[in-house]
Design a protein around this motif. Structure first.
Motif, mmCIF file in Angstrom:
data_model
loop_
_atom_site.group_PDB
_atom_site.id
_atom_site.type_symbol
_atom_site.label_atom_id
_atom_site.label_comp_id
_atom_site.label_asym_id
_atom_site.label_seq_id
_atom_site.Cartn_x
_atom_site.Cartn_y
_atom_site.Cartn_z
ATOM 1 N N ALA A 1 1.550 3.189 2.685
ATOM 2 C CA ALA A 1 0.188 2.978 2.171
ATOM 3 C C ALA A 1 -0.164 3.944 1.042
ATOM 4 O O ALA A 1 -0.811 3.570 0.057
ATOM 5 C CB ALA A 1 -0.820 3.102 3.306
ATOM 6 N N ASN A 2 0.266 5.200 1.169
ATOM 7 C CA ASN A 2 -0.071 6.196 0.146
ATOM 8 C C ASN A 2 0.587 5.917 -1.202
ATOM 9 O O ASN A 2 0.137 6.418 -2.230
ATOM 10 C CB ASN A 2 0.341 7.594 0.616
ATOM 11 C CG ASN A 2 -0.525 8.084 1.775
ATOM 12 O OD1 ASN A 2 -1.667 7.652 1.923
ATOM 13 N ND2 ASN A 2 0.013 8.972 2.588
ATOM 14 N N GLY B 1 0.991 2.801 -2.341
ATOM 15 C CA GLY B 1 0.455 1.551 -2.878
ATOM 16 C C GLY B 1 1.492 0.458 -2.952
ATOM 17 O O GLY B 1 1.345 -0.521 -3.678
ATOM 18 N N GLY B 2 2.563 0.602 -2.208
ATOM 19 C CA GLY B 2 3.665 -0.360 -2.200
ATOM 20 C C GLY B 2 4.833 0.243 -1.445
ATOM 21 O O GLY B 2 4.774 1.403 -1.011
ATOM 22 N N ASP C 1 -2.157 -8.161 -2.612
ATOM 23 C CA ASP C 1 -2.195 -6.726 -2.311
ATOM 24 C C ASP C 1 -2.752 -5.934 -3.495
ATOM 25 O O ASP C 1 -3.559 -5.014 -3.328
ATOM 26 C CB ASP C 1 -0.799 -6.208 -1.965
ATOM 27 C CG ASP C 1 -0.362 -6.563 -0.549
ATOM 28 O OD1 ASP C 1 -1.240 -6.865 0.279
ATOM 29 O OD2 ASP C 1 0.848 -6.535 -0.278
ATOM 30 N N LYS C 2 -2.325 -6.301 -4.714
ATOM 31 C CA LYS C 2 -2.804 -5.602 -5.914
ATOM 32 C C LYS C 2 -4.293 -5.846 -6.128
ATOM 33 O O LYS C 2 -5.029 -4.938 -6.531
ATOM 34 C CB LYS C 2 -2.003 -6.050 -7.136
ATOM 35 C CG LYS C 2 -0.581 -5.501 -7.178
ATOM 36 C CD LYS C 2 0.155 -5.976 -8.426
ATOM 37 C CE LYS C 2 1.556 -5.362 -8.510
ATOM 38 N NZ LYS C 2 2.297 -5.837 -9.708
ATOM 39 N N ARG D 1 -6.175 -3.742 -3.659
ATOM 40 C CA ARG D 1 -6.161 -2.329 -4.054
ATOM 41 C C ARG D 1 -7.155 -2.078 -5.187
ATOM 42 O O ARG D 1 -7.859 -1.066 -5.206
ATOM 43 C CB ARG D 1 -4.750 -1.908 -4.462
ATOM 44 C CG ARG D 1 -4.593 -0.419 -4.675
ATOM 45 C CD ARG D 1 -3.148 0.034 -4.610
ATOM 46 N NE ARG D 1 -2.372 -0.442 -5.739
ATOM 47 C CZ ARG D 1 -1.375 -1.330 -5.646
ATOM 48 N NH1 ARG D 1 -1.047 -1.827 -4.470
ATOM 49 N NH2 ARG D 1 -0.707 -1.710 -6.718
ATOM 50 N N GLY E 1 -7.471 -0.891 -0.029
ATOM 51 C CA GLY E 1 -6.282 -0.257 0.529
ATOM 52 C C GLY E 1 -5.041 -1.119 0.459
ATOM 53 O O GLY E 1 -5.040 -2.214 -0.093
ATOM 54 N N TYR E 2 -3.941 -0.569 1.026
ATOM 55 C CA TYR E 2 -2.645 -1.260 1.053
ATOM 56 C C TYR E 2 -2.057 -1.158 2.455
ATOM 57 O O TYR E 2 -2.149 -0.101 3.080
ATOM 58 C CB TYR E 2 -1.674 -0.637 0.047
ATOM 59 C CG TYR E 2 -0.277 -1.216 0.138
ATOM 60 C CD1 TYR E 2 0.063 -2.351 -0.582
ATOM 61 C CD2 TYR E 2 0.667 -0.669 0.995
ATOM 62 C CE1 TYR E 2 1.329 -2.915 -0.470
ATOM 63 C CE2 TYR E 2 1.941 -1.223 1.108
ATOM 64 C CZ TYR E 2 2.263 -2.341 0.377
ATOM 65 O OH TYR E 2 3.505 -2.906 0.503
#
Length: 354
Positions: free
Chosen positions: A42-43, A45-46, A176-177, A180, A185-186
């Motif tokens: 998660a931190n 972003g992918g 997901d993008k 974000r 979040g992711y």
């Protein structure tokens, strides 16, 4: 051992950020164990490839042992091993392949290399009997996941033709993008769906439909939609100072609508304008769990009087080894796969289905 005698399969999938092992018998699931790493990435972003590999290595033995335990079996009763070789993240794929080789050498088991996208496409056939499967073909196979967005003509098991493919982001990646960008979040696809449900307005969609009017190209594209969302967010923040809760709900709804209408338009065009007389649509991949997308594709199927199938459980939409094992068995049954020398099996990160 002859292929036709292979029924009970140990399947392994480490294509991305799920470590999974399953025991399947014919096209039925006996046990399926999945360990997800999503919270660990998660931190970033992918998915961070080196971290994914390390966590797969830490968990692979545990996951396989859990699958065997749940199936109340052991390696002696396993007929063969099925392992995902691609497409996927190279470092992640390497872990599953290495483990399949180790088990094969130690327990003298045949190994079958499996295409991850093909597994998703055939996942709706879990638990279906042979006669029913025959009556469903030819079919369209739609894969909508974080790494792949493809529409495939399924002539028969193992015989495919790609009709549409993404030229940039996959649908799941785009969702997901978008999530974000909205501060959700992711991974954010599921959160985006939940937020979008709250929208009750009737505004005109301020976001574009990707490649509208160009469905004949057989292409999916989401990078332009994502850029349009980011620009709209920046414009809204400039006017208001920040996004309100209502802004986030509204933009989440329209972003998802644009993304899904793009899918709808391409599928509808191919059904109506190509000479493929399909009997059904198979839908697999993580985004196939989205209720709004399911509703839209069901409408297409109903309008064209064809059947639509999703995996029997939503948990089987995301990456899992059960679909890998079922895919392997179905291909064995249709004589479209042969075991391969384990030492010659290698990862193919950009493996194609046709």
């Amino acid at each position: 051992m002859k292929n036709k005698k292979i029924k009970t399969i140990l399947a392994i999938d480490t294509s991305c950020d799920e470590t999974s092992a399953a025991i399947t018998k014919e096209n039925k699931i006996i046990a399926n164990k999945v360990w997800s790493q999503s919270s660990l990435h998660a931190n970033f972003g992918g998915v961070y490839p080196s971290l994914a590999k390390r966590k797969h290595e830490e968990r692979i033995d545990f996951v396989i042992n859990q699958a065997l335990k749940r199936a109340k079996t052991d390696f002696r009763k396993i007929d063969a091993i099925a392992v995902t070789i691609g497409p996927g993240l190279a470092p992640a794929l390497e872990v599953g392949i290495k483990k399949a080789k180790e088990i094969s050498n130690k327990h003298k088991k045949l190994v079958f290399p499996i295409n991850h996208v093909e597994s998703h496409i055939l996942s709706p056939l879990i638990n279906k009997d042979k006669k029913e499967i025959k009556n469903l073909l030819p079919a369209l196979g739609l894969v909508v996941s974080g790494g792949n967005t493809q529409l495939v003509l399924i002539k028969k098991i193992g015989d495919y033709k790609t009709l549409a493919n993404t030229i940039d982001d996959a649908l799941g990646e785009a969702l997901d993008k978008g999530a974000r960008a909205l501060g959700l979040g992711y991974p954010g696809g599921a959160v985006l769906e939940k937020i979008a449900k709250k929208y009750e307005g009737e505004d005109k969609n301020p976001l574009p439909i990707p490649l509208v009017g160009k469905e004949a190209l057989g292409k999916f594209s989401y990078s332009g939609l994502k850029t349009a969302l980011v620009r709209l967010i920046e414009k809204t923040k400039k006017e208001k100072g920040d996004l309100t809760k209502e802004d986030i709900i509204r933009l989440a709804y329209f972003y998802q609508e644009s993304a899904f209408e793009h899918i709808e338009r391409v599928i509808s065009f191919i059904i109506k304008n190509q000479k493929h007389k399909v009997r059904s649509i198979f839908v697999g991949g993580g985004v196939a769990a989205n209720n709004n997308l399911r509703k839209k594709i069901r409408k297409i199927a109903r309008e064209n009087q064809i059947k639509i199938l999703f995996p029997p459980k939503k948990s089987l939409c995301t990456d899992n080894a059960a679909m890998t094992g079922v895919c392997c068995f179905l291909k064995i049954e249709n004589n479209t796969i042969k075991p391969k020398d384990p030492e010659k099996i290698d990862r193919v990160p950009k493996l194609k289905i046709s």
